[in-house]
Write a protein that holds these residues in place. Structure first.
Motif, PDB file in Angstrom:
ATOM      1  N   VAL A  12       0.536  -1.167  -0.370  1.00 14.89           N
ATOM      2  CA  VAL A  12       0.051   0.311   0.161  1.00 14.89           C
ATOM      3  C   VAL A  12       0.831   1.461  -0.050  1.00 14.89           C
ATOM      4  O   VAL A  12       0.472   2.541  -0.991  1.00 14.89           O
ATOM      5  N   SER A  13       1.741   0.804   0.246  1.00 17.11           N
ATOM      6  CA  SER A  13       2.984   2.235   0.426  1.00 17.11           C
ATOM      7  C   SER A  13       4.308   1.701   1.120  1.00 17.11           C
ATOM      8  O   SER A  13       4.395   0.556   2.044  1.00 17.11           O
ATOM      9  N   ALA A  14       5.580   1.475   1.008  1.00 13.11           N
ATOM     10  CA  ALA A  14       6.702   1.216   1.274  1.00 13.11           C
ATOM     11  C   ALA A  14       8.228   2.777   1.473  1.00 13.11           C
ATOM     12  O   ALA A  14       7.589   4.279   0.186  1.00 13.11           O
ATOM     13  N   ARG A  15       8.717   2.964   2.159  1.00 14.02           N
ATOM     14  CA  ARG A  15       9.296   4.610   2.468  1.00 14.02           C
ATOM     15  C   ARG A  15      10.602   3.222   2.632  1.00 14.02           C
ATOM     16  O   ARG A  15      10.988   2.381   3.563  1.00 14.02           O
ATOM     17  N   LEU A  16      11.622   3.941   1.985  1.00  9.28           N
ATOM     18  CA  LEU A  16      13.725   3.138   1.722  1.00  9.28           C
ATOM     19  C   LEU A  16      14.443   4.480   2.099  1.00  9.28           C
ATOM     20  O   LEU A  16      14.326   4.910   1.592  1.00  9.28           O
ATOM     21  N   LEU A  17      15.457   3.798   3.653  1.00  9.77           N
ATOM     22  CA  LEU A  17      16.036   4.878   3.667  1.00  9.77           C
ATOM     23  C   LEU A  17      17.392   4.379   2.577  1.00  9.77           C
ATOM     24  O   LEU A  17      17.973   3.340   2.078  1.00  9.77           O
ATOM     25  N   VAL A  18      17.784   5.310   1.666  1.00 11.38           N
ATOM     26  CA  VAL A  18      18.684   5.493   1.490  1.00 11.38           C
ATOM     27  C   VAL A  18      20.186   5.029   0.213  1.00 11.38           C
ATOM     28  O   VAL A  18      20.810   5.018   0.362  1.00 11.38           O
ATOM     29  N   LYS A  19      20.341   6.708   1.985  1.00 11.82           N
ATOM     30  CA  LYS A  19      21.324   7.648   2.487  1.00 11.82           C
ATOM     31  C   LYS A  19      20.736   8.098   3.740  1.00 11.82           C
ATOM     32  O   LYS A  19      20.329   8.254   4.079  1.00 11.82           O
ATOM     33  N   PRO A  20      21.950   7.453   5.035  1.00 10.41           N
ATOM     34  CA  PRO A  20      21.465   8.224   6.282  1.00 10.41           C
ATOM     35  C   PRO A  20      22.401  10.002   6.645  1.00 10.41           C
ATOM     36  O   PRO A  20      22.480   9.533   5.894  1.00 10.41           O
ATOM     37  N   ALA A  21      21.077   9.641   7.293  1.00  9.48           N
ATOM     38  CA  ALA A  21      21.650  11.204   7.463  1.00  9.48           C
ATOM     39  C   ALA A  21      23.200  11.562   8.548  1.00  9.48           C
ATOM     40  O   ALA A  21      24.081  10.790   8.359  1.00  9.48           O
ATOM     41  N   THR A  22      24.054  12.829   7.620  1.00 12.70           N
ATOM     42  CA  THR A  22      25.226  12.993   8.335  1.00 12.70           C
ATOM     43  C   THR A  22      24.694  13.681   9.177  1.00 12.70           C
ATOM     44  O   THR A  22      23.762  14.929   9.654  1.00 12.70           O
ATOM     45  N   ASP A  23      26.170  14.946   9.849  1.00  8.87           N
ATOM     46  CA  ASP A  23      25.985  16.484  10.302  1.00  8.87           C
ATOM     47  C   ASP A  23      25.634  17.284   9.457  1.00  8.87           C
ATOM     48  O   ASP A  23      25.434  18.012   9.874  1.00  8.87           O
TER      49      ASP A  23
END
Length: 163
Positions: A12-23
């Motif tokens: 129904v929906s999907a969310r994928l982290l492709v680049k982690p947060a940095t400073d």
């Protein structure tokens, strides 16, 4: 001899982290709505000749439920979004109490095949755009990175496809 393994999951929906947060930068995500998540892994012996046949199979197979038509249709007929996630762990084999990945393709070759796969899915999707609403899209994860996936399904309706 198995050259690839794909897992199709209706979502129904999907969310994928492709680049982690940095400073310096916030995290980067890709998101899709109603459609299909395709997890893909290439095995030793796979090459670019496999890509068109694999894409045709995955995009034309009638696995997605369409309430409007009250039947299963292909993702190209749904219409819906596609999220492609590289998933090397699909190539694992259990040996005793561990999982071994000896049959997985070399990482560099796998990355090239993954990108060709993504490009071909997008090409076929665009060719069928005439039948799809403009808001339908193809998104993809990044090869070789750990990725966080959040998904809401209307199933589970999951299929494993080996080629």
């Amino acid at each position: 001899m198995k050259l690839s393994r794909a897992v199709l999951q209706q979502c129904v929906s999907a969310r994928l982290l492709v680049k982690p947060a940095t400073d310096e930068q916030p995290a980067d995500y890709v998101e899709v709505s109603n459609g299909v998540v395709i997890f893909i892994c290439f095995m030793k012996g796979a090459n670019s000749i496999l890509i068109p046949k694999l894409v045709k199979c995955l995009l034309e197979i009638k696995l997605s439920y369409c309430a409007k038509q009250n039947k299963r249709v292909s993702i190209l007929e749904l219409p819906g979004d596609i999220l492609i996630v590289p998933q090397a762990t699909l190539g694992g084999k259990v040996k005793g109490k561990v999982v071994q990945y000896h049959n997985n393709i070399d990482k560099e070759v796998g990355e090239v095949l993954y990108q060709r796969f993504v490009d071909h899915v997008k090409e076929v999707f665009e060719e069928n755009r005439i039948h799809l609403p403009n808001e339908c899209s193809v998104k993809n994860g990044t090869y070789g990175n750990l990725q966080v996936l959040s998904m809401e399904t209307n199933g589970p309706y999951t299929h494993v496809i080996d080629m």
